[in-house]
Scaffold this motif. Structure first.
Motif, PDB file in Angstrom:
ATOM      1  N   PHE A  76       0.852  -1.182   0.000  1.00 36.13           N
ATOM      2  CA  PHE A  76       0.000   0.000   0.000  1.00 36.13           C
ATOM      3  C   PHE A  76       0.890   1.235   0.000  1.00 36.13           C
ATOM      4  N   ARG A  77       0.685   2.094  -1.018  1.00 32.75           N
ATOM      5  CA  ARG A  77       1.443   3.344  -1.058  1.00 32.75           C
ATOM      6  C   ARG A  77       0.667   4.389  -1.828  1.00 32.75           C
ATOM      7  N   LYS A  78       1.061   5.637  -1.638  1.00 38.37           N
ATOM      8  CA  LYS A  78       0.389   6.727  -2.334  1.00 38.37           C
ATOM      9  C   LYS A  78       1.075   6.993  -3.671  1.00 38.37           C
ATOM     10  N   LEU A  79       0.253   7.317  -4.653  1.00 35.71           N
ATOM     11  CA  LEU A  79       0.744   7.751  -5.945  1.00 35.71           C
ATOM     12  C   LEU A  79      -0.192   8.878  -6.361  1.00 35.71           C
ATOM     13  N   ASP A  80       0.347  10.051  -6.589  1.00 38.85           N
ATOM     14  CA  ASP A  80      -0.482  11.228  -6.889  1.00 38.85           C
ATOM     15  C   ASP A  80      -1.565  11.425  -5.822  1.00 38.85           C
ATOM     16  N   ARG A  81      -1.176  11.312  -4.572  1.00 36.39           N
ATOM     17  CA  ARG A  81      -2.047  11.526  -3.401  1.00 36.39           C
ATOM     18  C   ARG A  81      -3.184  10.518  -3.258  1.00 36.39           C
ATOM     19  N   MET A  82      -3.165   9.460  -4.083  1.00 37.18           N
ATOM     20  CA  MET A  82      -4.188   8.404  -3.981  1.00 37.18           C
ATOM     21  C   MET A  82      -3.525   7.152  -3.418  1.00 37.18           C
ATOM     22  N   CYS A  83      -4.261   6.419  -2.576  1.00 31.34           N
ATOM     23  CA  CYS A  83      -3.729   5.164  -2.050  1.00 31.34           C
ATOM     24  C   CYS A  83      -3.933   4.055  -3.081  1.00 31.34           C
ATOM     25  N   TRP A  84      -2.860   3.331  -3.350  1.00 31.11           N
ATOM     26  CA  TRP A  84      -2.888   2.201  -4.284  1.00 31.11           C
ATOM     27  C   TRP A  84      -2.502   0.933  -3.551  1.00 31.11           C
ATOM     28  N   GLU A  85      -3.040  -0.178  -4.013  1.00 31.25           N
ATOM     29  CA  GLU A  85      -2.633  -1.487  -3.517  1.00 31.25           C
ATOM     30  C   GLU A  85      -2.023  -2.249  -4.679  1.00 31.25           C
ATOM     31  N   ILE A  86      -0.811  -2.754  -4.476  1.00 29.50           N
ATOM     32  CA  ILE A  86      -0.140  -3.554  -5.493  1.00 29.50           C
ATOM     33  C   ILE A  86      -0.063  -4.977  -4.947  1.00 29.50           C
ATOM     34  N   ARG A  87      -0.688  -5.922  -5.640  1.00 31.73           N
ATOM     35  CA  ARG A  87      -0.721  -7.311  -5.173  1.00 31.73           C
ATOM     36  C   ARG A  87       0.306  -8.152  -5.912  1.00 31.73           C
ATOM     37  N   GLN A  88       1.084  -8.908  -5.145  1.00 32.28           N
ATOM     38  CA  GLN A  88       2.093  -9.788  -5.733  1.00 32.28           C
ATOM     39  C   GLN A  88       1.997 -11.164  -5.081  1.00 32.28           C
ATOM     40  N   HIS A  89       2.486 -12.160  -5.788  1.00 33.13           N
ATOM     41  CA  HIS A  89       2.437 -13.539  -5.310  1.00 33.13           C
ATOM     42  C   HIS A  89       3.857 -14.096  -5.361  1.00 33.13           C
ATOM     43  N   TYR A  90       4.462 -14.326  -4.191  1.00 35.37           N
ATOM     44  CA  TYR A  90       5.811 -14.880  -4.116  1.00 35.37           C
ATOM     45  C   TYR A  90       5.679 -16.397  -4.078  1.00 35.37           C
ATOM     46  N   LEU A  91       6.170 -17.067  -5.119  1.00 37.39           N
ATOM     47  CA  LEU A  91       6.060 -18.516  -5.221  1.00 37.39           C
ATOM     48  C   LEU A  91       7.238 -19.199  -4.531  1.00 37.39           C
ATOM     49  N   PRO A  92       6.995 -20.336  -3.870  1.00 39.56           N
ATOM     50  CA  PRO A  92       8.100 -21.027  -3.193  1.00 39.56           C
ATOM     51  C   PRO A  92       9.052 -21.644  -4.219  1.00 39.56           C
ATOM     52  N   THR A  93      10.317 -21.762  -3.839  1.00 45.53           N
ATOM     53  CA  THR A  93      11.303 -22.474  -4.669  1.00 45.53           C
ATOM     54  C   THR A  93      11.696 -23.734  -3.892  1.00 45.53           C
ATOM     55  N   GLN A  94      12.689 -24.436  -4.398  1.00 49.57           N
ATOM     56  CA  GLN A  94      13.129 -25.674  -3.725  1.00 49.57           C
ATOM     57  C   GLN A  94      13.701 -25.381  -2.343  1.00 49.57           C
ATOM     58  N   ALA A  95      14.301 -24.201  -2.178  1.00 50.47           N
ATOM     59  CA  ALA A  95      14.976 -23.880  -0.915  1.00 50.47           C
ATOM     60  C   ALA A  95      14.066 -23.048  -0.010  1.00 50.47           C
ATOM     61  N   PRO A  96      13.971 -23.397   1.271  1.00 50.06           N
ATOM     62  CA  PRO A  96      13.141 -22.609   2.181  1.00 50.06           C
ATOM     63  C   PRO A  96      13.689 -21.185   2.324  1.00 50.06           C
ATOM     64  N   GLY A  97      12.777 -20.215   2.440  1.00 47.99           N
ATOM     65  CA  GLY A  97      13.203 -18.825   2.592  1.00 47.99           C
ATOM     66  C   GLY A  97      13.555 -18.151   1.279  1.00 47.99           C
ATOM     67  N   ARG A  98      13.423 -18.882   0.161  1.00 48.82           N
ATOM     68  CA  ARG A  98      13.693 -18.314  -1.167  1.00 48.82           C
ATOM     69  C   ARG A  98      12.420 -18.408  -1.995  1.00 48.82           C
ATOM     70  N   PHE A  99      12.119 -17.329  -2.710  1.00 46.81           N
ATOM     71  CA  PHE A  99      10.874 -17.240  -3.474  1.00 46.81           C
ATOM     72  C   PHE A  99      11.144 -16.733  -4.877  1.00 46.81           C
ATOM     73  N   LEU A 100      10.139 -16.904  -5.723  1.00 46.42           N
ATOM     74  CA  LEU A 100      10.206 -16.408  -7.092  1.00 46.42           C
ATOM     75  C   LEU A 100       8.988 -15.528  -7.329  1.00 46.42           C
ATOM     76  N   LEU A 101       9.240 -14.334  -7.829  1.00 41.70           N
ATOM     77  CA  LEU A 101       8.173 -13.408  -8.187  1.00 41.70           C
ATOM     78  C   LEU A 101       8.178 -13.360  -9.707  1.00 41.70           C
ATOM     79  N   LYS A 102       7.148 -13.956 -10.320  1.00 48.18           N
ATOM     80  CA  LYS A 102       7.113 -14.035 -11.789  1.00 48.18           C
ATOM     81  C   LYS A 102       6.532 -12.761 -12.376  1.00 48.18           C
ATOM     82  N   GLY A 103       7.132 -12.322 -13.480  1.00 46.43           N
ATOM     83  CA  GLY A 103       6.599 -11.190 -14.216  1.00 46.43           C
ATOM     84  C   GLY A 103       5.878 -11.693 -15.458  1.00 46.43           C
ATOM     85  N   HIS A 104       5.500 -10.781 -16.324  1.00 46.83           N
ATOM     86  CA  HIS A 104       4.812 -11.178 -17.554  1.00 46.83           C
ATOM     87  C   HIS A 104       5.762 -11.858 -18.536  1.00 46.83           C
TER      88      HIS A 104
END
Length: 176
Positions: free
Chosen positions: A67-95
């Protein structure tokens, strides 16, 4: 014979031992960030207070709402961190394949702070989140040591405002 490819800075990062993902869930405030990102350098005078909510999905992946402001409006950016083989490590996939981001939970005391590492391509950044917008000097020192350990310096380290947070956004201001 070719020499092996150089180890990326992220591969050298030690993941927090004994990490239970459920300890990361809840509300976090972005305290500081170290990155060579040119946009950040050019706009560092306009940094906005940023809050994150982490939710554990299926016991393995993280749903992260920023949650952050952009041009004085509050925005929500949703992301999904996927698990990898190693604990504590994740993958954030883009387009695209080239826009994937590797994420590592470096160090945490789940009651007060977490240090996360992000690597996209050869670029690495380090973020410090706190359970409150202010963390102890000892935690800031630890963050700055971790930043130096991956080859970044204080001239690319930025601290975020401690006031003016958003904690929600209407349905017209959500980015998935």
């Amino acid at each position: 014979r070719r020499p092996p490819p150089p180890q990326s800075a992220l591969e050298k990062v030690v993941v927090q031992e004994g990490l239970s993902l459920h300890q990361l869930s809840g509300k976090w405030f972005l305290v500081g960030m170290a990155s060579r990102c040119s946009y950040l350098a050019e706009h560092s005078h306009q940094l906005e207070a940023t809050m994150v909510t982490m939710t554990i999905l299926d016991g393995q992946s993280l749903a992260v709402s920023t949650f952050r402001k952009l041009d004085r409006m509050c925005w929500e950016i949703r992301q999904h961190y996927l698990p990898t083989q190693a604990p504590g490590r994740f993958l954030l996939k883009g387009h695209r394949e080239s826009s994937k981001v590797d994420v590592v939970v470096g160090e945490t005391d789940p009651s007060s702070f977490v240090i996360l590492y992000y690597q996209k391509g050869r670029n690495i950044s380090v973020k410090l989140y706190g359970r409150s917008s202010l963390v102890s000097d000892a935690v800031v020192d630890k963050f700055e040591q971790r930043v130096r350990a991956v080859g970044l310096s204080e001239d690319v380290t930025y601290y975020f405002p401690t006031y003016g947070f958003c904690d929600s956004a209407d349905e017209f201001h959500v980015l998935d």
